[in-house]
Scaffold this motif. Structure first.
Motif, PDB file in Angstrom:
ATOM      1  N   THR A 120       0.653  -1.052   0.096  1.00  0.00           N
ATOM      2  CA  THR A 120      -0.482  -0.018  -0.093  1.00  0.00           C
ATOM      3  C   THR A 120       0.294   1.001  -0.250  1.00  0.00           C
ATOM      4  O   THR A 120       0.847   2.249  -0.854  1.00  0.00           O
ATOM      5  N   THR A 123       1.541   1.893  -3.437  1.00  0.00           N
ATOM      6  CA  THR A 123       0.679   2.174  -4.542  1.00  0.00           C
ATOM      7  C   THR A 123       0.980   3.365  -4.283  1.00  0.00           C
ATOM      8  O   THR A 123       0.655   4.264  -5.127  1.00  0.00           O
ATOM      9  N   ARG A 259       2.870  -8.274  -5.845  1.00  0.00           N
ATOM     10  CA  ARG A 259       2.890  -7.770  -7.145  1.00  0.00           C
ATOM     11  C   ARG A 259       0.607  -7.243  -6.835  1.00  0.00           C
ATOM     12  O   ARG A 259       0.105  -7.444  -6.214  1.00  0.00           O
ATOM     13  N   LEU A 260       1.074  -5.891  -7.687  1.00  0.00           N
ATOM     14  CA  LEU A 260      -0.645  -4.801  -7.746  1.00  0.00           C
ATOM     15  C   LEU A 260      -1.633  -6.097  -7.861  1.00  0.00           C
ATOM     16  O   LEU A 260      -2.930  -6.474  -7.307  1.00  0.00           O
ATOM     17  N   PHE A 267      -6.012  -0.793  -5.224  1.00  0.00           N
ATOM     18  CA  PHE A 267      -5.866   0.797  -4.898  1.00  0.00           C
ATOM     19  C   PHE A 267      -6.469   1.438  -4.530  1.00  0.00           C
ATOM     20  O   PHE A 267      -6.403   3.000  -4.266  1.00  0.00           O
TER      21      PHE A 267
END
Length: 567
Positions: A120, A123, A259-260, A267
């Motif tokens: 997080t 991101t 990984r995202l 998001f």
């Protein structure tokens, strides 16, 4: 004081170095600043240790993770942030957001929980860079101050409810404020007397200490005293929960372990963290920039927050932000430049290397007391009562944010609050005030009859002034209001005048409304004229051919001149 024009001129002179703030403040550094920066850095570290430990606990992460956020997050911000006093580290709202969201995403896996929290931060850093590239810093202005008051109050109450179980020595639980309160009420009979006593003493010392010694690291003193007493009295053996062993040494640096695409919902979580971090950080930074007379670059703050979160993520930490309380400590201790943050990081590094063993017997009840005294200012009921008296619409906006946070949690609450801000803005624009004008007695001036009932009515004339730009969201409501006024007129109307002096902008929907109004009036044999239009509005009126219908538009034509020639 440095102006925006000065900032722009210096940016042009410095070129690419402008985006690297140390090139600016180091060039202006004076040796006289050094003492203040060193003292402020050590003082901020003393404040950060107990607060970061407490916020890590609030985020359901190991206690040292919060220290890592201050250690590397501050360094990242010092490299790219534009404020000279802003202090960056874990915050209560973001910590609770992590706890309330990542738990579900991790599925009970503690290792995955820590990895998602770290992801997080990465991101959030990426979103900061994207927002900087797209110049999105102005978007946070869509969230009104009233929304923020409600959000902060809800966050403060929610955070307080998460800490009450630790203060009373009960398990707690629940996923929102109301569920936590219900479970806590059912567990209150299980309270631990020793824990309650420790909590009362800790809260008393913290409150009294902050009032008597506002510029001193009172929390650190209370933490040290509690560790000493817990060790001497063997409080862990009496059922008092403590932090336990904290690993010594500096954090190892590494990229994201996930990984995202591996984490659904990352998001929205990072977006919520960015929104909180940017609003709180820029608000605090502007306060100190105004106090010390320098310009704050709001767009540059996106890079500063991004760098801080990237550094925190590399240290396996979770998202960080600038906050008013820690920044006030930094400022009051004498910080003149971001070098104070560097000193803070160095001090924390020494503590991690040599002093972690001393924190093993720190009672968790004391950490809960530290959190409560740190966040009590978030709860602002007087501001809510003031809104109720002055502006019900602002009160309702704050109430939406407050209720959303209490019922849905921090993340969903801030997202719903942001949506509510936009919807309320649209509602306000959709129904602008339309002033119907009358002549001030004995003058050639005209004003709103509703506000000045003593004004002389205009015989056979309706003169109206929309007090907003005429755009697609409000054009129809203005048209309907004028037609309703026309239908209720006590005498036959021969002329309708639209005063656009309070309408700085007109779009195609607004132009179409003027077309429709003219055509409807013409069908009834009523003349229609426009006065007071600004330059850009006149250009669009002419381009749409409205000027030909209304006998032209001119900046020289006034309402009084028009009525003087009307018979």
């Amino acid at each position: 004081m440095e102006t925006v024009a000065d900032t722009a001129g210096r940016q042009a002179e410095k070129g690419w170095l402008w985006w690297f703030p140390p090139a600016r403040w180091l060039a202006e550094y004076h040796l006289s600043f050094l003492t203040g920066d060193i003292v402020a850095g050590v003082t901020l570290a003393a404040y950060a240790i107990p607060v970061s430990l407490a916020y890590s606990t609030l985020a359901d992460l190991p206690p040292q993770v919060g220290v890592y956020g201050y250690l590397l997050g501050g360094l990242g911000y010092a490299l790219f942030g534009s404020s000279r006093q802003l202090a960056v580290g874990p915050t209560s709202a973001i910590s609770l957001m992590i706890a309330g969201t990542v738990e579900t995403m991790a599925g009970g896996d503690a290792q995955r929980y820590a990895q998602i929290a770290s992801l997080t931060a990465f991101t959030t850093a990426a979103l900061c860079v994207i927002a900087w590239l797209l110049r999105l810093s102005a978007l946070v202005k869509l969230i009104s101050d009233s929304i923020l008051v409600g959000f902060k109050t809800g966050a403060g109450l929610t955070i307080a409810m998460t800490q009450l179980p630790a203060l009373f020595g009960v398990p707690g639980g629940g996923h929102n404020f109301f569920e936590r309160a219900w479970l806590f009420g059912g567990q209150i009979s299980q309270l631990n007397g020793f824990v309650v006593l420790i909590s009362i003493v800790a809260l008393g010392l913290l409150v009294l200490g902050q009032r008597a010694l506002p510029r001193k690291p009172v929390a650190l003193g209370v933490v040290a005293l509690s560790i000493l007493l817990a060790t001497i009295l063997q409080l862990p053996a009496m059922g008092v929960a403590v932090t336990g062993k904290i690993p010594a040494g500096l954090p190892s640096l590494a990229g994201p372990a996930l990984r995202l695409r591996d984490v659904e919902g990352i998001f929205p979580l990072a977006g919520g963290c960015l929104l909180l971090a940017y609003i709180e950080g820029v608000s605090a930074a502007r306060t100190f920039a105004a106090k010390h007379g320098y310009a704050l670059d709001a767009r540059q703050e996106l890079l500063g927050i991004g760098a801080a979160n990237l550094a925190a993520g590399l240290a396996h930490g979770y998202p960080v932000a600038g906050g008013l309380s820690q920044s006030a400590v930094n400022d009051k201790a004498g910080a003149r430049t971001p070098l104070a943050l560097v000193v803070t990081s160095m001090t924390l590094a020494l503590c991690l290397l040599f002093l972690t063993g001393l924190l093993e017997n720190l009672p968790k009840a004391v950490l809960a007391a530290v959190v409560l005294t740190a966040i009590y200012s978030l709860v602002d009921f007087p501001a809510l009562l003031r809104m109720w008296r002055i502006s019900r619409l602002d009160f309702y906006a704050a109430a939406i944010a407050l209720g959303a946070v209490l019922a849905l949690g921090i993340l969903d609450g801030i997202l719903l609050a942001a949506a509510a801000s936009i919807l309320l803005l649209l509602m306000r624009v959709s129904y602008p005030h339309v002033a119907y004008l009358g002549r001030k007695p004995g003058t050639n001036l005209y004003s709103d009859v509703a506000r000045h009932p003593e004004n002389e009515p205009l015989a056979g004339v309706i003169a109206f002034r929309p007090e907003a730009s005429l755009i697609y969201v409000n054009a129809e409501s203005v048209l309907e209001g004028v037609l309703d006024h026309l239908r209720s007129a006590p005498s036959p109307i021969r002329l309708v005048v639209c005063d656009l002096s309070a309408s700085p902008y007109l779009d195609l929907a607004g132009a179409r409304m003027l077309h429709n109004l003219h055509d409807g009036l013409a069908a009834r044999g009523i003349s229609f004229r426009i006065v007071g239009a600004h330059g850009a509005v006149r250009d669009l009126v002419r381009a749409e051919g409205i000027d030909q219908k209304v006998g032209g538009v001119s900046r020289a034509l006034t309402l009084d001149a028009l009525l003087s020639g009307f018979s």
